[in-house]
Design a protein around this motif. Sequence first.
Motif, mmCIF file in Angstrom:
data_model
loop_
_atom_site.group_PDB
_atom_site.id
_atom_site.type_symbol
_atom_site.label_atom_id
_atom_site.label_comp_id
_atom_site.label_asym_id
_atom_site.label_seq_id
_atom_site.Cartn_x
_atom_site.Cartn_y
_atom_site.Cartn_z
ATOM 1 N N ASP A 115 27.455 65.286 -58.804
ATOM 2 C CA ASP A 115 27.382 66.477 -59.508
ATOM 3 C C ASP A 115 27.919 67.961 -59.255
ATOM 4 O O ASP A 115 27.591 68.649 -58.474
ATOM 5 N N HIS A 116 28.667 68.568 -60.042
ATOM 6 C CA HIS A 116 30.029 69.227 -59.947
ATOM 7 C C HIS A 116 29.224 70.846 -59.813
ATOM 8 O O HIS A 116 29.382 71.790 -59.343
ATOM 9 N N VAL A 117 28.211 71.057 -60.784
ATOM 10 C CA VAL A 117 27.172 72.301 -60.871
ATOM 11 C C VAL A 117 26.284 72.180 -59.861
ATOM 12 O O VAL A 117 26.559 73.558 -59.069
ATOM 13 N N ARG B 40 18.763 72.258 -59.645
ATOM 14 C CA ARG B 40 19.007 71.411 -60.241
ATOM 15 C C ARG B 40 19.389 69.992 -59.240
ATOM 16 O O ARG B 40 19.276 68.968 -60.068
#
Length: 295
Positions: A275-277, A255
């Motif tokens: 970036d929450h993921v 990611r």
Amino acid sequence: MATVSSTRAPSLVLGLVQLGRPRQWARNGLVAAVPIAAGTILQPTVLVATAQAFLAFSLAASAAYCLNDVLDAHADSRHPIKRNRPVASGRLSRLQAVVAALALATAAVAVSWPGSLRWVVVGYLALSTAYTVSLKHQPVLELALVSGGFLLRAIAGGAATGTLISRWFLIVTGFASLFVVIGKRLSELVSVGPGERTRSTLSAYTPSYLRMMLSICGGVTVTAYCLWAFGLGTAPDRGVYGGVSVIPLVLAMMRYALDVDLGRAQEPEQVVLHDHVLQALGVIWFVCFWMAAIT
């Protein structure tokens, strides 16, 4: 006259705070990596020693930023974002920044005294000074020096708490740091046009070279982490949690690599914050890592 002085004082204080870049102190959280890996971070004495290391490195890092802004003031003034820094914008003089750097460096050594932590802090100050004064203009070497600063932060946690550091930890931390630093350079190269490159080494790198180095460092990081997680060689077996932790780690690196390739990782801290993921993968990895450390 009194009105001018009262107006200038808050501006000076704000400029000095911005010069130290406290928002980047988050990276000093690496000092907790060793005691976390050892499962001792919650012990009161270890927690206090870790906090001491965090404070010492925050002061030392701010000292390095002050010196960097003095030497880079001219180049920063041409950058669309960096030109707003206190020295580049003229809100602080070079002399004020140098005095701040010396005061912060002295405070960092004082906070880490006595004990072996002080030598790690002195080493970091020497490394950052060499980087800022000259070696940041040397391709490849500058990557190693910046990643070395991250590695010293992690080593500081072991020095402050008296915790032994395994070779797997050093390999993973060292190459993971290189992975982040190379990603930062690649992101800069992707997002900043040739006419706006204020970092001299960017012209020495090509996207293909940085992507190849990113792949190598990522591969070494994952391989060494697997050796730790699965208890190969002389490392103890970490059980099921160690093995499972490999999955979120690899996904998080994938990611981050995506953010790098899209030019969004010029400031890694901002990537983590937005970036929450990546945040979710980080939490999952940390839970697995913590369980492997304490079981």
